[in-house]
Design a protein around this motif. Structure first.
Motif, short mmCIF file in Angstrom:
data_model
loop_
_atom_site.label_atom_id
_atom_site.label_comp_id
_atom_site.label_asym_id
_atom_site.label_seq_id
_atom_site.Cartn_x
_atom_site.Cartn_y
_atom_site.Cartn_z
N PHE A 67 -32.25 -71.38 27.58
CA PHE A 67 -33.33 -70.72 26.86
C PHE A 67 -34.16 -71.79 26.15
CE2 PHE A 67 -30.02 -67.51 27.14
CZ PHE A 67 -30.73 -66.41 27.58
N VAL A 68 -35.46 -71.65 26.19
CA VAL A 68 -36.35 -72.57 25.49
C VAL A 68 -36.85 -71.85 24.25
CG1 VAL A 68 -38.43 -73.97 25.63
CG2 VAL A 68 -37.01 -73.66 27.67
N GLU A 69 -36.49 -72.39 23.09
CA GLU A 69 -36.87 -71.78 21.83
C GLU A 69 -38.34 -72.07 21.52
OE1 GLU A 69 -33.92 -73.15 19.04
OE2 GLU A 69 -32.53 -71.60 19.73
N ASP A 70 -38.89 -71.36 20.54
CA ASP A 70 -40.29 -71.54 20.16
C ASP A 70 -40.60 -73.00 19.79
OD1 ASP A 70 -40.76 -68.87 20.60
OD2 ASP A 70 -40.53 -68.31 18.49
N SER A 71 -39.60 -73.71 19.27
CA SER A 71 -39.77 -75.12 18.90
C SER A 71 -39.80 -76.04 20.11
CB SER A 71 -38.62 -75.54 17.98
OG SER A 71 -37.39 -75.48 18.69
N GLY A 72 -39.49 -75.50 21.30
CA GLY A 72 -39.41 -76.31 22.52
C GLY A 72 -38.02 -76.81 22.82
N GLU A 74 -34.30 -76.84 24.10
CA GLU A 74 -33.55 -76.15 25.13
C GLU A 74 -32.14 -75.85 24.61
OE1 GLU A 74 -35.07 -78.14 29.20
OE2 GLU A 74 -34.16 -79.49 27.73
N VAL A 75 -31.70 -74.62 24.82
CA VAL A 75 -30.37 -74.19 24.39
C VAL A 75 -29.67 -73.60 25.61
CG1 VAL A 75 -29.06 -72.63 22.90
CG2 VAL A 75 -31.17 -73.70 22.05
N LEU A 76 -28.48 -74.13 25.92
CA LEU A 76 -27.68 -73.59 27.01
C LEU A 76 -26.65 -72.63 26.43
CD1 LEU A 76 -26.92 -76.80 29.11
CD2 LEU A 76 -28.86 -75.23 29.31
N GLN A 77 -26.73 -71.36 26.80
CA GLN A 77 -25.75 -70.35 26.39
C GLN A 77 -24.78 -70.18 27.55
OE1 GLN A 77 -25.67 -68.24 23.59
NE2 GLN A 77 -27.58 -68.83 22.61
N THR A 78 -23.49 -70.39 27.33
CA THR A 78 -22.53 -70.32 28.43
C THR A 78 -21.34 -69.42 28.09
OG1 THR A 78 -21.16 -72.19 27.71
CG2 THR A 78 -23.06 -72.69 29.12
N THR A 96 -5.04 -68.13 32.21
CA THR A 96 -6.51 -68.13 32.15
C THR A 96 -6.98 -67.79 30.75
OG1 THR A 96 -6.63 -67.48 34.47
CG2 THR A 96 -8.62 -67.19 33.16
N ARG A 97 -7.91 -68.62 30.25
CA ARG A 97 -8.54 -68.39 28.94
C ARG A 97 -10.03 -68.19 29.16
NH1 ARG A 97 -5.19 -73.19 27.18
NH2 ARG A 97 -3.37 -72.25 26.25
N THR A 98 -10.67 -67.51 28.22
CA THR A 98 -12.11 -67.31 28.28
C THR A 98 -12.73 -67.74 26.95
OG1 THR A 98 -12.09 -65.06 27.40
CG2 THR A 98 -11.82 -65.31 29.77
N GLY A 99 -14.02 -68.03 27.01
CA GLY A 99 -14.72 -68.39 25.78
C GLY A 99 -16.20 -68.51 26.00
N ARG A 100 -16.89 -68.93 24.95
CA ARG A 100 -18.34 -69.13 25.00
C ARG A 100 -18.66 -70.44 24.34
NH1 ARG A 100 -21.54 -64.20 22.88
NH2 ARG A 100 -23.15 -65.46 23.78
N ASN A 101 -19.67 -71.13 24.85
CA ASN A 101 -20.18 -72.35 24.22
C ASN A 101 -21.70 -72.32 24.22
OD1 ASN A 101 -17.45 -73.75 25.56
ND2 ASN A 101 -18.01 -74.48 23.53
N ILE A 102 -22.27 -72.96 23.22
CA ILE A 102 -23.72 -73.17 23.15
C ILE A 102 -23.95 -74.67 23.10
CG2 ILE A 102 -25.80 -72.82 21.77
CD1 ILE A 102 -24.44 -70.25 20.68
N PHE A 103 -24.81 -75.14 23.98
CA PHE A 103 -25.12 -76.57 24.06
C PHE A 103 -26.59 -76.81 23.74
CE2 PHE A 103 -21.71 -75.74 27.09
CZ PHE A 103 -20.79 -76.74 26.78
N THR A 104 -26.87 -77.90 23.05
CA THR A 104 -28.25 -78.34 22.82
C THR A 104 -28.36 -79.78 23.27
OG1 THR A 104 -27.73 -78.97 20.55
CG2 THR A 104 -28.64 -76.75 20.89
N ARG A 105 -29.58 -80.19 23.57
CA ARG A 105 -29.83 -81.56 24.03
C ARG A 105 -29.74 -82.53 22.86
NH1 ARG A 105 -32.34 -83.34 28.70
NH2 ARG A 105 -33.06 -81.25 29.18
N MET A 106 -29.02 -83.64 23.09
CA MET A 106 -28.94 -84.69 22.07
C MET A 106 -30.19 -85.55 22.14
SD MET A 106 -24.94 -85.81 22.27
CE MET A 106 -25.16 -87.05 21.01
N LYS A 107 -30.67 -85.96 20.99
CA LYS A 107 -31.87 -86.78 20.94
C LYS A 107 -31.51 -88.23 20.82
CE LYS A 107 -34.34 -83.00 19.16
NZ LYS A 107 -34.93 -82.25 18.21
#
Length: 107
Positions: A67-72, A74-78, A96-107
């Motif tokens: 997803f590209v936020e209004d600020s530009g 990028e956020v990866l929702q997984t 088996t385990r399940t989960g969620r992660n959110i990733f953002t680009r490092m500057k």
């Protein structure tokens, strides 16, 4: 997570370094391979697999969307599934385990 450039078909590879593990060995960077649906708006769906072979008998698969936020930014929702090797079918229920992660680009 470090992802290499995406090729013209949407394929990519890279390395994943997790901060958590139940393995008894020290954590090491592990290879990842994946593919994404190429979209002009940069809000693509994607999936990738991480083979934790460097320190564990497990594999994880991630699926998600960028997803590209209004600020530009990028956020990866997984969402992910992690499968650990077990010794018998009677232990299959806990493998088996399940989960969620959110990733953002490092500057």
């Amino acid at each position: 997570m470090h992802v290499s450039a995406v090729d013209s078909q949407g394929n990519f590879s890279g390395e994943y370094h997790t901060a958590v593990s139940s393995a008894q060995k020290p954590i090491k960077s592990s290879p990842l391979v994946g593919s994404q649906h190429l979209d002009k708006d940069r809000q693509c769906t994607f999936g990738f697999t991480v083979n934790w072979k460097m320190f564990s008998d497990s594999t994880a698969v991630f699926v998600g969307q960028c997803f590209v936020e209004d600020s530009g930014e990028e956020v990866l929702q997984t969402s992910w599934l992690l499968r650990e090797k077990v010794d018998s079918q009677s232990s299959n229920w806990k493998a088996t385990r399940t989960g969620r992660n959110i990733f953002t680009r490092m500057k």
